[in-house]
Motif scaffolding. Structure first.
Motif, PDB file in Angstrom:
ATOM      1  N   LEU A  99      25.353  38.747  34.005  1.00  0.00           N
ATOM      2  CA  LEU A  99      24.546  39.677  35.101  1.00  0.00           C
ATOM      3  C   LEU A  99      25.786  39.629  35.779  1.00  0.00           C
ATOM      4  O   LEU A  99      26.777  39.195  36.769  1.00  0.00           O
ATOM      5  CB  LEU A  99      24.718  37.410  35.747  1.00  0.00           C
ATOM      6  CG  LEU A  99      23.372  37.399  36.670  1.00  0.00           C
ATOM      7  CD1 LEU A  99      21.752  37.776  36.517  1.00  0.00           C
ATOM      8  CD2 LEU A  99      23.043  36.281  37.379  1.00  0.00           C
ATOM      9  N   CYS A 100      25.133  40.531  36.831  1.00  0.00           N
ATOM     10  CA  CYS A 100      26.130  41.728  38.031  1.00  0.00           C
ATOM     11  C   CYS A 100      25.807  40.748  39.328  1.00  0.00           C
ATOM     12  O   CYS A 100      24.376  40.562  39.923  1.00  0.00           O
ATOM     13  CB  CYS A 100      25.208  42.901  38.404  1.00  0.00           C
ATOM     14  SG  CYS A 100      26.230  44.051  39.419  1.00  0.00           S
ATOM     15  N   ARG A 101      26.414  40.471  40.511  1.00  0.00           N
ATOM     16  CA  ARG A 101      26.181  40.134  41.374  1.00  0.00           C
ATOM     17  C   ARG A 101      26.839  41.212  42.844  1.00  0.00           C
ATOM     18  O   ARG A 101      28.067  41.106  42.379  1.00  0.00           O
ATOM     19  CB  ARG A 101      26.939  38.096  42.427  1.00  0.00           C
ATOM     20  CG  ARG A 101      26.124  37.613  41.151  1.00  0.00           C
ATOM     21  CD  ARG A 101      26.409  36.120  41.647  1.00  0.00           C
ATOM     22  NE  ARG A 101      26.088  35.142  41.146  1.00  0.00           N
ATOM     23  CZ  ARG A 101      24.893  34.768  41.140  1.00  0.00           C
ATOM     24  NH1 ARG A 101      24.225  34.906  42.435  1.00  0.00           N
ATOM     25  NH2 ARG A 101      24.232  33.955  40.363  1.00  0.00           N
ATOM     26  N   TYR A 102      26.381  41.712  43.491  1.00  0.00           N
ATOM     27  CA  TYR A 102      26.477  42.433  44.021  1.00  0.00           C
ATOM     28  C   TYR A 102      25.491  42.988  45.566  1.00  0.00           C
ATOM     29  O   TYR A 102      25.015  41.951  45.852  1.00  0.00           O
ATOM     30  CB  TYR A 102      26.033  43.844  43.738  1.00  0.00           C
ATOM     31  CG  TYR A 102      24.973  43.856  43.447  1.00  0.00           C
ATOM     32  CD1 TYR A 102      24.078  44.825  44.407  1.00  0.00           C
ATOM     33  CD2 TYR A 102      23.310  43.346  42.461  1.00  0.00           C
ATOM     34  CE1 TYR A 102      22.509  45.237  43.799  1.00  0.00           C
ATOM     35  CE2 TYR A 102      22.535  43.841  42.276  1.00  0.00           C
ATOM     36  CZ  TYR A 102      21.399  44.560  43.133  1.00  0.00           C
ATOM     37  OH  TYR A 102      20.219  45.420  43.160  1.00  0.00           O
ATOM     38  N   HIS A 103      26.134  43.484  46.795  1.00  0.00           N
ATOM     39  CA  HIS A 103      25.877  44.372  47.821  1.00  0.00           C
ATOM     40  C   HIS A 103      24.587  44.921  47.709  1.00  0.00           C
ATOM     41  O   HIS A 103      24.658  45.716  47.830  1.00  0.00           O
ATOM     42  CB  HIS A 103      26.367  43.665  49.247  1.00  0.00           C
ATOM     43  CG  HIS A 103      27.226  42.427  49.067  1.00  0.00           C
ATOM     44  ND1 HIS A 103      26.327  41.678  49.868  1.00  0.00           N
ATOM     45  CD2 HIS A 103      28.497  41.812  48.999  1.00  0.00           C
ATOM     46  CE1 HIS A 103      27.249  40.732  50.260  1.00  0.00           C
ATOM     47  NE2 HIS A 103      28.382  40.828  49.468  1.00  0.00           N
ATOM     48  N   PRO A 104      23.841  44.811  47.993  1.00  0.00           N
ATOM     49  CA  PRO A 104      22.674  46.016  48.005  1.00  0.00           C
ATOM     50  C   PRO A 104      22.327  46.664  49.487  1.00  0.00           C
ATOM     51  O   PRO A 104      21.920  47.982  49.587  1.00  0.00           O
ATOM     52  CB  PRO A 104      21.283  45.026  47.380  1.00  0.00           C
ATOM     53  CG  PRO A 104      21.298  43.921  48.161  1.00  0.00           C
ATOM     54  CD  PRO A 104      22.544  43.685  48.145  1.00  0.00           C
ATOM     55  N   GLY A 105      22.396  46.104  50.594  1.00  0.00           N
ATOM     56  CA  GLY A 105      22.559  46.824  51.711  1.00  0.00           C
ATOM     57  C   GLY A 105      24.196  47.804  52.047  1.00  0.00           C
ATOM     58  O   GLY A 105      24.748  47.536  50.909  1.00  0.00           O
ATOM     59  N   GLU A 106      24.481  48.557  53.050  1.00  0.00           N
ATOM     60  CA  GLU A 106      25.554  48.928  53.904  1.00  0.00           C
ATOM     61  C   GLU A 106      27.248  47.966  54.154  1.00  0.00           C
ATOM     62  O   GLU A 106      26.163  47.309  54.745  1.00  0.00           O
ATOM     63  CB  GLU A 106      24.957  50.091  54.028  1.00  0.00           C
ATOM     64  CG  GLU A 106      24.121  50.938  53.445  1.00  0.00           C
ATOM     65  CD  GLU A 106      24.887  51.785  51.895  1.00  0.00           C
ATOM     66  OE1 GLU A 106      26.201  52.054  52.330  1.00  0.00           O
ATOM     67  OE2 GLU A 106      23.496  51.696  51.266  1.00  0.00           O
ATOM     68  N   ALA A 107      27.644  48.515  54.182  1.00  0.00           N
ATOM     69  CA  ALA A 107      28.944  47.726  54.503  1.00  0.00           C
ATOM     70  C   ALA A 107      28.658  48.163  56.581  1.00  0.00           C
ATOM     71  O   ALA A 107      28.914  49.654  56.729  1.00  0.00           O
ATOM     72  CB  ALA A 107      30.432  48.158  54.054  1.00  0.00           C
ATOM     73  N   ILE A 108      28.707  47.040  56.836  1.00  0.00           N
ATOM     74  CA  ILE A 108      29.073  47.823  58.436  1.00  0.00           C
ATOM     75  C   ILE A 108      30.416  47.155  59.016  1.00  0.00           C
ATOM     76  O   ILE A 108      30.734  46.265  59.456  1.00  0.00           O
ATOM     77  CB  ILE A 108      28.355  47.411  59.346  1.00  0.00           C
ATOM     78  CG1 ILE A 108      26.527  47.900  58.260  1.00  0.00           C
ATOM     79  CG2 ILE A 108      28.376  47.262  61.109  1.00  0.00           C
ATOM     80  CD1 ILE A 108      26.622  49.254  58.626  1.00  0.00           C
ATOM     81  N   PHE A 109      31.229  48.082  59.918  1.00  0.00           N
ATOM     82  CA  PHE A 109      32.311  47.491  60.723  1.00  0.00           C
ATOM     83  C   PHE A 109      32.725  48.004  62.537  1.00  0.00           C
ATOM     84  O   PHE A 109      31.752  49.331  62.499  1.00  0.00           O
ATOM     85  CB  PHE A 109      33.359  48.904  60.011  1.00  0.00           C
ATOM     86  CG  PHE A 109      34.083  48.973  58.639  1.00  0.00           C
ATOM     87  CD1 PHE A 109      35.005  48.028  58.646  1.00  0.00           C
ATOM     88  CD2 PHE A 109      33.587  49.528  57.651  1.00  0.00           C
ATOM     89  CE1 PHE A 109      35.328  46.862  56.752  1.00  0.00           C
ATOM     90  CE2 PHE A 109      33.814  48.727  56.387  1.00  0.00           C
ATOM     91  CZ  PHE A 109      34.963  47.462  56.143  1.00  0.00           C
TER      92      PHE A 109
END
Length: 246
Positions: A99-109
């Motif tokens: 199973l892959c656990r990931y963030h579908p969004g984008e990184a914000i700084f």
């Protein structure tokens, strides 16, 4: 005239040379696959890791849905999943059911804060941000080479030597795939079609042999770094070269 022609043939080729010439004509189309085929232990271990043997598996997502991921034939061992924050590497068949656990969004700084647009868990610590587990579960997204479905025709280095009544040909090809390869021979000719590197590379060889062999007593062995063809000579004697001079 026929007597004169036959005299010249016997004079310059010799009786045995004439026999071989006739045999080449008779066996030109009578090509058979070399029956005795072996696979080395080291190659068997490498073949088990090849993506080409992957079977359809199901990955359970966070919402309970399932999706089938069947195509892994062009994924190379060791590549990392492209999903954000996953970090998993492809290790073979077992990676398909993982199973892959990931963030579908984008990184914000922004203003010292760091977060993913998909889940919005904000932190000022970069290390803690990098350790955030993905907020979505699903199939891995493995990187694939361009034109991965095509087979590349390549030239392989090959060598030969002889030991007693055996001629040994070594075709240097890393991780050959026996199920996709074929070596055929008759008394005077040899042809090889070798697939290797997970089936993505192909080497072919077709030649008329220096002398007569016994294909039924010959053998092909697939090893981790080469394909070894052992040809049994029909008669004792030293070969001056592998190929019939043209």
């Amino acid at each position: 005239l026929d007597h004169v022609r036959n005299w010249f043939i016997l004079r310059f080729l010799g009786l045995r040379g004439l026999d071989i010439a006739v045999l080449r004509c008779r066996t030109a189309r009578n090509v058979q696959e070399i029956c005795e085929v072996g696979v080395g232990a080291s190659l068997k271990a490498d073949l088990e890791k090849l993506p080409a043997v992957c079977l359809p598996t199901e990955a359970v997502k966070s919402n309970g849905d399932t999706s089938t991921n069947t195509d892994c034939s062009d994924v190379e061992i060791g590549v990392k999943c492209k999903h954000h924050a996953c970090g998993k590497s492809f290790e073979g068949v077992e990676s398909i059911s993982e199973l892959c656990r990931y963030h579908p969004g984008e990184a914000i700084f922004h203003e010292g804060l760091k977060f993913w647009t998909c889940c919005g868990r904000k932190t000022s610590d970069f290390e803690q941000f990098m350790r955030q587990e993905g907020c979505k579960a699903g199939d891995h997204d493995w990187p694939r080479p361009r034109n991965s479905s095509s087979v590349e025709e390549v030239k392989c280095r090959y060598d030969w030597h002889q030991v007693g009544n055996t001629v040994v040909i070594s075709i240097f090809s890393k991780v050959p795939v026996p199920d996709q390869s074929n070596v055929e021979a008759n008394a005077t000719n040899l042809s090889a079609d070798i697939r290797f590197s997970g089936g993505r590379s192909r080497f072919t060889l077709s030649t008329s042999l220096f002398d007569v062999i016994k294909p039924e007593e010959s053998k092909v062995t697939y090893l981790g770094t080469k394909v070894e063809v052992k040809l049994c000579k029909a008669e004792p004697g030293s070969w001056k070269t592998l190929h019939l001079p043209v």
